[in-house]
Write an enzyme that holds these catalytic residues in place. Structure first.
Site, PDB file in Angstrom:
ATOM      1  N   LYS A  18       0.834  -1.210   0.000  1.00 51.03           N
ATOM      2  CA  LYS A  18       0.000   0.000   0.000  1.00 51.03           C
ATOM      3  C   LYS A  18       0.866   1.257   0.000  1.00 51.03           C
ATOM      4  O   LYS A  18       0.558   2.230  -0.669  1.00 51.03           O
ATOM      5  CB  LYS A  18      -0.848   0.060   1.275  1.00 51.03           C
ATOM      6  CG  LYS A  18      -2.111  -0.732   1.240  1.00 51.03           C
ATOM      7  CD  LYS A  18      -3.069  -0.285   2.329  1.00 51.03           C
ATOM      8  CE  LYS A  18      -2.493  -0.227   3.729  1.00 51.03           C
ATOM      9  NZ  LYS A  18      -2.210  -1.507   4.371  1.00 51.03           N
ATOM     10  N   GLU A 149      -9.000  -2.632  15.016  1.00 50.03           N
ATOM     11  CA  GLU A 149      -8.306  -1.408  15.426  1.00 50.03           C
ATOM     12  C   GLU A 149      -8.282  -0.322  14.347  1.00 50.03           C
ATOM     13  O   GLU A 149      -8.021   0.837  14.644  1.00 50.03           O
ATOM     14  CB  GLU A 149      -6.899  -1.726  15.935  1.00 50.03           C
ATOM     15  CG  GLU A 149      -6.051  -2.485  14.966  1.00 50.03           C
ATOM     16  CD  GLU A 149      -4.673  -2.847  15.540  1.00 50.03           C
ATOM     17  OE1 GLU A 149      -4.513  -2.767  16.763  1.00 50.03           O
ATOM     18  OE2 GLU A 149      -3.788  -3.187  14.743  1.00 50.03           O
ATOM     19  N   LYS A 187      -7.941 -15.644  -9.307  1.00 52.32           N
ATOM     20  CA  LYS A 187      -9.183 -15.695  -8.532  1.00 52.32           C
ATOM     21  C   LYS A 187      -9.570 -14.303  -8.011  1.00 52.32           C
ATOM     22  O   LYS A 187      -8.753 -13.603  -7.415  1.00 52.32           O
ATOM     23  CB  LYS A 187      -9.002 -16.663  -7.352  1.00 52.32           C
ATOM     24  CG  LYS A 187      -8.873 -18.122  -7.800  1.00 52.32           C
ATOM     25  CD  LYS A 187     -10.172 -18.605  -8.418  1.00 52.32           C
ATOM     26  CE  LYS A 187     -10.112 -20.075  -8.775  1.00 52.32           C
ATOM     27  NZ  LYS A 187     -11.312 -20.504  -9.543  1.00 52.32           N
ATOM     28  N   THR A 191     -10.935 -10.431  -3.533  1.00 51.46           N
ATOM     29  CA  THR A 191     -11.177  -9.008  -3.785  1.00 51.46           C
ATOM     30  C   THR A 191     -12.647  -8.674  -3.549  1.00 51.46           C
ATOM     31  O   THR A 191     -12.971  -7.662  -2.900  1.00 51.46           O
ATOM     32  CB  THR A 191     -10.771  -8.657  -5.232  1.00 51.46           C
ATOM     33  OG1 THR A 191      -9.378  -8.928  -5.370  1.00 51.46           O
ATOM     34  CG2 THR A 191     -11.051  -7.210  -5.573  1.00 51.46           C
ATOM     35  N   LYS A 239       0.778  -5.200 -11.324  1.00 53.01           N
ATOM     36  CA  LYS A 239       1.567  -6.419 -11.524  1.00 53.01           C
ATOM     37  C   LYS A 239       2.914  -6.322 -10.795  1.00 53.01           C
ATOM     38  O   LYS A 239       3.519  -5.251 -10.725  1.00 53.01           O
ATOM     39  CB  LYS A 239       1.809  -6.592 -13.027  1.00 53.01           C
ATOM     40  CG  LYS A 239       2.334  -7.947 -13.423  1.00 53.01           C
ATOM     41  CD  LYS A 239       2.369  -8.028 -14.944  1.00 53.01           C
ATOM     42  CE  LYS A 239       3.361  -9.052 -15.448  1.00 53.01           C
ATOM     43  NZ  LYS A 239       4.685  -8.972 -14.882  1.00 53.01           N
ATOM     44  N   ASP A 240       3.346  -7.476 -10.264  1.00 49.90           N
ATOM     45  CA  ASP A 240       4.644  -7.522  -9.588  1.00 49.90           C
ATOM     46  C   ASP A 240       5.740  -7.109 -10.570  1.00 49.90           C
ATOM     47  O   ASP A 240       5.702  -7.508 -11.734  1.00 49.90           O
ATOM     48  CB  ASP A 240       4.961  -8.961  -9.138  1.00 49.90           C
ATOM     49  CG  ASP A 240       3.914  -9.502  -8.189  1.00 49.90           C
ATOM     50  OD1 ASP A 240       3.133  -8.701  -7.653  1.00 49.90           O
ATOM     51  OD2 ASP A 240       3.874 -10.738  -7.997  1.00 49.90           O
ATOM     52  N   CYS A 382      26.386   5.034  11.867  1.00 51.36           N
ATOM     53  CA  CYS A 382      25.942   5.084  13.259  1.00 51.36           C
ATOM     54  C   CYS A 382      26.690   4.043  14.107  1.00 51.36           C
ATOM     55  O   CYS A 382      27.835   4.273  14.451  1.00 51.36           O
ATOM     56  CB  CYS A 382      24.426   4.938  13.332  1.00 51.36           C
ATOM     57  SG  CYS A 382      23.751   5.657  14.836  1.00 51.36           S
ATOM     58  N   LEU A 383      26.071   2.898  14.382  1.00 52.25           N
ATOM     59  CA  LEU A 383      26.800   1.853  15.109  1.00 52.25           C
ATOM     60  C   LEU A 383      28.081   1.490  14.341  1.00 52.25           C
ATOM     61  O   LEU A 383      29.106   1.170  14.942  1.00 52.25           O
ATOM     62  CB  LEU A 383      25.906   0.607  15.248  1.00 52.25           C
ATOM     63  CG  LEU A 383      26.546  -0.589  15.921  1.00 52.25           C
ATOM     64  CD1 LEU A 383      26.826  -0.307  17.386  1.00 52.25           C
ATOM     65  CD2 LEU A 383      25.652  -1.825  15.798  1.00 52.25           C
ATOM     66  N   GLY A 384      28.019   1.572  13.026  1.00 51.60           N
ATOM     67  CA  GLY A 384      29.172   1.260  12.174  1.00 51.60           C
ATOM     68  C   GLY A 384      30.297   2.270  12.329  1.00 51.60           C
ATOM     69  O   GLY A 384      31.459   1.968  12.018  1.00 51.60           O
ATOM     70  N   HIS A 508      22.537   8.986   9.784  1.00 54.41           N
ATOM     71  CA  HIS A 508      21.985   7.980   8.861  1.00 54.41           C
ATOM     72  C   HIS A 508      21.731   8.599   7.486  1.00 54.41           C
ATOM     73  O   HIS A 508      20.613   9.062   7.217  1.00 54.41           O
ATOM     74  CB  HIS A 508      20.670   7.425   9.416  1.00 54.41           C
ATOM     75  CG  HIS A 508      20.837   6.567  10.613  1.00 54.41           C
ATOM     76  ND1 HIS A 508      20.997   5.208  10.543  1.00 54.41           N
ATOM     77  CD2 HIS A 508      20.897   6.896  11.928  1.00 54.41           C
ATOM     78  CE1 HIS A 508      21.135   4.719  11.762  1.00 54.41           C
ATOM     79  NE2 HIS A 508      21.080   5.720  12.621  1.00 54.41           N
ATOM     80  N   GLU A 510      21.229   7.222   4.784  1.00 49.07           N
ATOM     81  CA  GLU A 510      20.275   6.449   3.959  1.00 49.07           C
ATOM     82  C   GLU A 510      18.891   7.084   3.942  1.00 49.07           C
ATOM     83  O   GLU A 510      18.139   6.893   2.993  1.00 49.07           O
ATOM     84  CB  GLU A 510      20.203   4.991   4.432  1.00 49.07           C
ATOM     85  CG  GLU A 510      19.576   4.727   5.796  1.00 49.07           C
ATOM     86  CD  GLU A 510      20.567   4.778   6.948  1.00 49.07           C
ATOM     87  OE1 GLU A 510      21.580   5.506   6.843  1.00 49.07           O
ATOM     88  OE2 GLU A 510      20.328   4.096   7.972  1.00 49.07           O
TER      89      GLU A 510
HETATM   90  N1  GLN Z   1      23.300   1.804  19.539  1.00 49.73           N
HETATM   91  C1  GLN Z   1      24.006   2.962  19.100  1.00 49.73           C
HETATM   92  C2  GLN Z   1      23.529   4.213  19.826  1.00 49.73           C
HETATM   93  O1  GLN Z   1      22.483   4.221  20.424  1.00 49.73           O
HETATM   94  C3  GLN Z   1      23.884   3.149  17.619  1.00 49.73           C
HETATM   95  C4  GLN Z   1      22.519   3.541  17.183  1.00 49.73           C
HETATM   96  C5  GLN Z   1      22.292   3.362  15.717  1.00 49.73           C
HETATM   97  O2  GLN Z   1      23.090   2.720  15.047  1.00 49.73           O
HETATM   98  N2  GLN Z   1      21.191   3.853  15.220  1.00 49.73           N
HETATM   99  O3  GLN Z   1      24.179   5.227  19.791  1.00 49.73           O
END
Ligand code: GLN
Length: 554
Positions: A18, A149, A187, A191, A239-240, A382-384, A508, A510
Site C-alpha cells: 500500500k 483497530e 481468482k 477481492t 503487476k509484480d 551510526c553503530l558502524g 543515517h 540512507e
Molecule cells: N546503539 C548505538 C547508539 O544508540 C547506535 C545507534 C544506531 O546505530 N542507530 O548510539
C-alpha cells in the site's frame, strides 16, 4: 482551492505494498505538476514505532524534525518531493495521547469523550493539517480492512467523503488477485470479499489496485468491476515488478493518473516521467555489478534496513551497476580474521549499518579490522562508526578493552559513551538524539571531497557518542575526524587517511537518499567498491598469468 484527498486502504492480506502504491500515485501526480503530500495512519497503540523491535515493525524511518516513523514514509520521500514531518505519521496511540491530554486539561469539560466524534475528529484534523498548501493529500490507512483497530480511521475517511463530496475525495483499495496453480486461474473472490467488507463500513471504493503476478484480462477486469461496483477502467493491474521504481510506470500504463484527474476534477499538464523511465532503463541495463557485504544481526529481516538497501541501490544506479548486497550474520565472524577471509573475500565493499545492543558486536569488529587491513572499502553508519572507533582503539592504539558503554558499562576505555545530554534520562520513547543536525566538514578530507561542501545536515538516531577524551590517542594513530557539529561537541564523521576508502558517520545518510538524487556517501562508497573489485580482479589475473609463465610450474 482546498486540497483533495486520496484515501488508500488495503484488503485481503497485509504486505501488498500500500505504501509503495500511495508513493507511486504521488509520483505520477507530481509528474503532472500537481503538488502532493502523503501521510500514514497506523492503527496500533504504540505512540510511535521508535521503541518497537525491528523484527516486529521493520525500519524506523526518521524525518528531519526527528520523528520516528513508519517505513512507508521512506517510500513517500523517495518517490516524491513531499517534505515529511511528525505530522505525516499518526498511530492510534498518538491520537489517544492527544485526546487524553485534552481531557485532563478539561477541554471537553462536561462532555463524554467518545470514539465518534472525538477520536474521528482528531483523525480528520490531522488529515486536514497535511493538506495545507498542496493540491492532493494522499492518506494511507495501515492494516487490512476488517481489523477492529482500524475502524476509527475507516469511519473518519467515510466522514471525509460525506463532508467534502465525491469531487474532493477518492477511495483507492489495494487488493490481491492470486493465481491458483491447481486451477490455472486468477481468482477474484478475495477481492470481492474485501470490497464487501469495506462496503459494510460505508465505503465504496472508486479504484481497485489489484496486486497480481500477471496481467488481468479484459474479461476478468469487467467481472471485478461488476461485482465490486467500480468502473472497468478503475480495475488496475498492479503487476509484480522486479524493481520498485517501475511501479509509477506500471500505474501510468494502466492510466491511474488519468482516472485520478477525472474523478477529482483536476486540471493538469501532460505527464513527464522521462527521469523515471531513464532510471528504470538503468535498473535493467547495468554495465557491471558490485558486491557489498552488510554485517548485521537482523539479517533475516531486510525490512529492518529498508532505506539502507535502497540507498545502496541508488549508489549503484549512479554508476550504472547492479547491486548484489548480501547480509552477513555478524556473530558468524566472531571466530576472527579466518572467518572473515572465508566469508568476505568475494565482496568489494563492507558496510556496518546502525543497530542496538551487544549481540554481534565482536563479529562487526572483526569485519572492520578485515576491511582496514585488506584495504577493502568500508562504510560505517551510526553503530558502524562507533564500532570503527572501537576497532581502531583496540587494534591500532593498543587499548585492548576499548568499548562502548552500551556494550560494557564497566570498561576502562569508554571510547563510545552515552550522549552527555542524555545522562540520567531513563525513559526510552523518543529520547535519543533524533533528526536533523548540522555537521561541519574539515577541508582536505575524503568527506569533503565526497560532499563538496563545508556544511551538511543529516538525520540522526542514537543514544551514544564518540568520547572526545580519546581524540588525541586515536588521531595520533592515524584516524581522522572529518566532521563535527559546528560547536565541536559531537563527532559526526571519521575516516582513515592511509586507506583508499574508509569512512563512517554517526548519522543515517540512507534516510535522505533518493533514486533520482543518490546520496553522495553511498555513491562514493559503491564507486570505490567497484573500483576495488576491478583492481583486485586485474591483480588476480596478473598472478595467474605469472604462475602460468613460471618455468617448470605446469
Ligand atoms: N546503539 C548505538 C547508539 O544508540 C547506535 C545507534 C544506531 O546505530 N542507530 O548510539
Amino acid at each position: 482551492m482546498s486540497a483533495k484527498y486520496i484515501f488508500v486502504t488495503g484488503g485481503v492480506v497485509s504486505s501488498l505494498g500500500k505504501g509503495l502504491a500511495a508513493a507511486s500515485i504521488g509520483c505520477l501526480l507530481e509528474s503532472r505538476g500537481i503538488r502532493v503530500n502523503l501521510m500514514k495512519f497506523d492503527p496500533y497503540l504504540n505512540v510511535d514505532p521508535g521503541t518497537m523491535s525491528p523484527f516486529q515493525h521493520g525500519e524506523v524511518f526518521v524525518t528531519d524534525d526527528g520523528a520516528e516513523t513508519d517505513l512507508d514514509l521512506g517510500h513517500y520521500e523517495r518517490f516524491t518531493h513531499a517534505h515529511l514531518s511528525r505530522d505525516n505519521n499518526w498511530t492510534t496511540g498518538r491520537i489517544y495521547e492527544q485526546i487524553l491530554a485534552k481531557e485532563r486539561r478539561g477541554d471537553y469539560l462536561g462532555k463524554t469523550v467518545q470514539v465518534i466524534p472525538h477520536v474521528t475528529n482528531e483523525i480528520k484534523a490531522a488529515m486536514k493539517k497535511v493538506a495545507q498548501d498542496v493540491d492532493v493529500a494522499i492518506v494511507e490507512i495501515g492494516g487490512t480492512v476488517g481489523d477492529i483497530e482500524s475502524l476509527p480511521f475507516m469511519e473518519a475517511i467515510r466522514q471525509m467523503r460525506q463532508e467534502l463530496g465525491r469531487e474532493n475525495t477518492l477511495f483507492v483499495h489495494v487488493t490481491l488477485v492470486p493465481f491458483i496453480a491447481a486451477a490455472q486461474e486468477l481468482k477474484t473472490k478475495p477481492t470481492q470479499h474485501s470490497v464487501k467488507e469495506l462496503l459494510s463500513i460505508g465505503i465504496q471504493p472508486d479504484m481497485l489496485l489489484c496486486r497480481t503476478d500477471r496481467f488481468l484480462s479484459k474479461e476478468l477486469k469487467s467481472k471485478v468491476a461488476l461485482f465490486c461496483n467500480v468502473e472497468e477502467e478503475a480495475v488496475i493491474t498492479a503487476k509484480d515488478v522486479e524493481s520498485i521504481y517501475e511501479v509509477p510506470l506500471v500505474f501510468s500504463r494502466e492510466g491511474v493518473d488519468v482516472l485520478v484527474l477525472r474523478y477529482l476534477h483536476l486540471e493538469a499538464r501532460d505527464r513527464d516521467l522521462r527521469q523515471w523511465e531513464e532510471l528504470v532503463h538503468r535498473v535493467y541495463n547495468p554495465k557491471d555489478e558490485v558486491r557489498i557485504a552488510i554485517i548485521g544481526k537482523y539479517v533475516e529481516y531486510e525490512d529492518s534496513y529498508k532505506s539502507l538497501k535502497e540507498a545502496l541501490v541508488h549508489g549503484a544506479l549512479a554508476h550504472n551497476l547492479r547491486l548484489h548486497a548480501s547480509w552477513i550474520e555478524a556473530e558468524g565472524l566472531e571466530a576472527g580474521q579466518h572467518a572473515c577471509e572465508e566469508q568476505l573475500r568475494d565482496f568489494e565493499g563492507i558496510l556496518v549499518p546502525g543497530g542496538f545492543g551487544k549481540r554481534g558486536i565482536e563479529g562487526m569488529l572483526e569485519a572492520i579490522r578485515y576491511a582496514r587491513l585488506n584495504k577493502v572499502p568500508y562504510f560505517g553508519i551510526c553503530l558502524g562508526m562507533q564500532t570503527a572507533c572501537i576497532e581502531f582503539a583496540r587494534n591500532v592504539c593498543g587499548l585492548a578493552d576499548a568499548n562502548s558503554s552500551e556494550f560494557d558499562p564497566a570498561t576502562t576505555h569508554r571510547v563510545i559513551y552515552k550522549l552527555r545530554e542524555l545522562r540520567g534520562v531513563e525513559e526510552l520513547g523518543g529520547t535519543m538524539r533524533l533528526g536533523q543536525w548540522i555537521c561541519r566538514i574539515e577541508p582536505g578530507t575524503l568527506a569533503h571531497r565526497i560532499y563538496g561542501k563545508d556544511e551538511i545536515s543529516e538525520r540522526h538516531r542514537h543514544r551514544y557518542e564518540f568520547n572526545r577524551e580519546y581524540e588525541g590517542t586515536l588521531t595520533a594513530g592515524g584516524l581522522r575526524i572529518s566532521g563535527s557539529t559546528p560547536d565541536g561537541t559531537y563527532v559526526e564523521i571519521i575516516e582513515l587517511s592511509d586507506h583508499p576508502h574508509f569512512i563512517a558517520c554517526q548519522f543515517h545518510p540512507e534516510f535522505k537518499s533518493k533514486p533520482l538524487e543518490p546520496h553522495p556517501l553511498f555513491q562514493a562508497f559503491v564507486g570505490a567498491a567497484h573500483e576495488h573489485g576491478h583492481r583486485r580482479h586485474t591483480e588476480r589475473e596478473q598472478v595467474e598469468l605469472e604462475m602460468f609463465h613460471r618455468p617448470g610450474r605446469w
